[in-house]
Design a protein around this motif. Structure first.
Motif, PDB file in Angstrom:
ATOM      1  N   ILE A  32       0.538  -1.165   0.218  1.00 40.91           N
ATOM      2  CA  ILE A  32      -0.156   0.200   0.328  1.00 40.91           C
ATOM      3  C   ILE A  32       0.882   1.183  -0.198  1.00 40.91           C
ATOM      4  O   ILE A  32       0.557   1.480  -0.480  1.00 40.91           O
ATOM      5  CB  ILE A  32      -1.100   0.077   1.187  1.00 40.91           C
ATOM      6  N   VAL A  33       1.791   1.535   0.955  1.00 41.85           N
ATOM      7  CA  VAL A  33       2.887   2.652   0.684  1.00 41.85           C
ATOM      8  C   VAL A  33       3.285   2.603  -0.679  1.00 41.85           C
ATOM      9  O   VAL A  33       3.626   3.867  -0.861  1.00 41.85           O
ATOM     10  CB  VAL A  33       4.101   1.967   1.799  1.00 41.85           C
ATOM     11  N   VAL A  34       3.664   2.001  -1.370  1.00 44.32           N
ATOM     12  CA  VAL A  34       4.899   1.761  -2.436  1.00 44.32           C
ATOM     13  C   VAL A  34       3.438   2.031  -3.678  1.00 44.32           C
ATOM     14  O   VAL A  34       4.176   2.766  -4.731  1.00 44.32           O
ATOM     15  CB  VAL A  34       5.432   0.677  -2.909  1.00 44.32           C
ATOM     16  N   ALA A  35       2.305   1.927  -3.266  1.00 46.92           N
ATOM     17  CA  ALA A  35       1.571   1.686  -4.205  1.00 46.92           C
ATOM     18  C   ALA A  35       1.111   3.530  -4.398  1.00 46.92           C
ATOM     19  O   ALA A  35       0.902   3.713  -5.482  1.00 46.92           O
ATOM     20  CB  ALA A  35      -0.213   1.349  -4.743  1.00 46.92           C
ATOM     21  N   SER A  36       1.305   4.194  -3.309  1.00 50.36           N
ATOM     22  CA  SER A  36       0.899   5.498  -3.597  1.00 50.36           C
ATOM     23  C   SER A  36       2.645   6.457  -3.554  1.00 50.36           C
ATOM     24  O   SER A  36       2.211   7.599  -3.985  1.00 50.36           O
ATOM     25  CB  SER A  36       0.241   6.463  -2.111  1.00 50.36           C
ATOM     26  N   ALA A  37       3.616   5.854  -3.012  1.00 53.34           N
ATOM     27  CA  ALA A  37       4.776   6.211  -2.756  1.00 53.34           C
ATOM     28  C   ALA A  37       5.813   6.058  -3.452  1.00 53.34           C
ATOM     29  O   ALA A  37       6.494   4.712  -2.980  1.00 53.34           O
ATOM     30  CB  ALA A  37       5.812   7.123  -1.557  1.00 53.34           C
ATOM     31  N   PRO A  38       5.831   5.252  -4.939  1.00 55.29           N
ATOM     32  CA  PRO A  38       6.552   4.369  -6.211  1.00 55.29           C
ATOM     33  C   PRO A  38       8.279   4.349  -5.804  1.00 55.29           C
ATOM     34  O   PRO A  38       8.109   5.911  -5.319  1.00 55.29           O
ATOM     35  CB  PRO A  38       6.304   4.756  -7.201  1.00 55.29           C
ATOM     36  N   LEU A  39       8.426   2.977  -5.734  1.00 54.42           N
ATOM     37  CA  LEU A  39       9.867   3.486  -5.083  1.00 54.42           C
ATOM     38  C   LEU A  39      10.674   3.865  -6.636  1.00 54.42           C
ATOM     39  O   LEU A  39      10.279   4.244  -7.297  1.00 54.42           O
ATOM     40  CB  LEU A  39      10.239   1.918  -5.426  1.00 54.42           C
ATOM     41  N   PHE A  40      11.734   4.191  -6.359  1.00 54.59           N
ATOM     42  CA  PHE A  40      12.615   4.998  -7.259  1.00 54.59           C
ATOM     43  C   PHE A  40      14.209   4.999  -7.090  1.00 54.59           C
ATOM     44  O   PHE A  40      14.315   4.400  -5.735  1.00 54.59           O
ATOM     45  CB  PHE A  40      12.255   6.622  -7.312  1.00 54.59           C
ATOM     46  N   SER A  41      14.896   5.654  -7.686  1.00 57.02           N
ATOM     47  CA  SER A  41      16.372   5.260  -7.912  1.00 57.02           C
ATOM     48  C   SER A  41      17.064   6.666  -7.807  1.00 57.02           C
ATOM     49  O   SER A  41      17.884   6.735  -8.973  1.00 57.02           O
ATOM     50  CB  SER A  41      17.178   3.840  -9.098  1.00 57.02           C
ATOM     51  N   PRO A  42      17.239   6.594  -6.170  1.00 64.03           N
ATOM     52  CA  PRO A  42      18.179   8.272  -6.348  1.00 64.03           C
ATOM     53  C   PRO A  42      19.381   7.890  -6.745  1.00 64.03           C
ATOM     54  O   PRO A  42      19.985   6.579  -6.258  1.00 64.03           O
ATOM     55  CB  PRO A  42      18.088   8.025  -4.744  1.00 64.03           C
ATOM     56  N   ASP A  43      20.246   8.763  -7.130  1.00 58.37           N
ATOM     57  CA  ASP A  43      21.449   9.323  -7.260  1.00 58.37           C
ATOM     58  C   ASP A  43      22.029   9.627  -6.140  1.00 58.37           C
ATOM     59  O   ASP A  43      21.889   9.916  -5.103  1.00 58.37           O
ATOM     60  CB  ASP A  43      21.844  10.831  -8.306  1.00 58.37           C
ATOM     61  N   THR A  44      24.113   9.234  -6.370  1.00 59.35           N
ATOM     62  CA  THR A  44      24.605   9.657  -5.248  1.00 59.35           C
ATOM     63  C   THR A  44      25.001  11.016  -5.567  1.00 59.35           C
ATOM     64  O   THR A  44      24.724  10.706  -6.698  1.00 59.35           O
ATOM     65  CB  THR A  44      25.766   8.540  -5.045  1.00 59.35           C
ATOM     66  N   PRO A  45      25.611  11.413  -4.575  1.00 61.24           N
ATOM     67  CA  PRO A  45      26.258  12.701  -4.609  1.00 61.24           C
ATOM     68  C   PRO A  45      27.448  12.511  -5.594  1.00 61.24           C
ATOM     69  O   PRO A  45      27.469  13.722  -6.502  1.00 61.24           O
ATOM     70  CB  PRO A  45      26.555  13.099  -3.219  1.00 61.24           C
TER      71      PRO A  45
END
Ligand code: SIN
Ligand code: MN
Length: 202
Positions: A32-45
């Motif tokens: 339910i969490v992932v349905a409203s806030a989808p997973l993403f791949s962040p960039d490192t600095p």
């Protein structure tokens, strides 16, 4: 009052803390969490995308891009982060020994080949509050270092249902995940590992 199975360099390791049905319930809550806030791949600095996918629940979500690591009040899509599921809050309230409730539940999803370099959790305002970590799905080889980068480390396997409390003298210990044993658990439909970390942010 139960006790952790062991303490390694200040980190409390609670093995087999969650029973199978509790793990399944938590995974349903996380869908339910992932349905409203989808997973993403962040960039490192440094400009490379992280090998884990992530999202968050709570007042804040952890985020990383070229400008650095930080907490942000909204999902990158602009939507609010969903609330932290009750099944997850229950673990905090059982092991954190802390009256304050967590502001962020960071959800990290490890796929085949994902890993997490050695780091310490230091983007929070007050290190007196612990970080509580919950492992679900495939097993992970977890490496524990020292209060400063480098030096001798020791490793242990974190399995589905294990909980780690990083508090007190263990709060700022370096740690990371060398690899996961893909397919070692049948909890997640497509395999892989979810790690939740609960943090007090501000
Ligand atoms: C983390 O330190 O952010 C993750 C730890 C883990 O995946 O067990
Ligand atoms: Mn960490």
């Amino acid at each position: 009052m139960s006790l952790p199975s062991k303490v390694v360099r200040g980190l409390e390791i609670w093995t087999e803390y969650l029973e199978d049905n509790e793990q399944k319930r938590m995974v349903d809550d996380l869908r339910i969490v992932v349905a409203s806030a989808p997973l993403f791949s962040p960039d490192t600095p440094y400009g490379k995308p992280m090998s884990v996918k992530m999202t968050s629940a709570g007042r804040f979500g952890w985020y990383s891009d070229r400008s650095g690591y930080r907490y942000i009040a909204e999902h990158p899509s602009g939507c609010a982060w969903p609330p932290i599921p009750r099944s997850v809050m229950r673990v905090w309230n059982s092991v954190a020994e802390c009256e304050r409730q967590p502001d962020c539940c960071l959800v990290n999803y490890y796929m085949q080949g994902s890993k997490m370099g050695m780091h310490r959790d230091s983007d929070e305002a007050n290190f007196e509050f612990p970080v509580v970590s919950i492992s679900l799905g495939d097993s992970a080889l977890f490496r524990i270092g020292n209060l400063n980068r480098g030096g001798k480390t020791e490793s242990l396997w974190l399995r589905s249902g294990d909980v780690v409390v990083m508090g007190g003298e263990g709060r700022l210990v370096y740690h990371g995940v060398d690899r996961i044993e893909f397919g070692s658990s049948s909890l997640l439909r497509n395999g892989g590992r979810v790690n939740l970390t609960l943090r007090v942010v501000d």
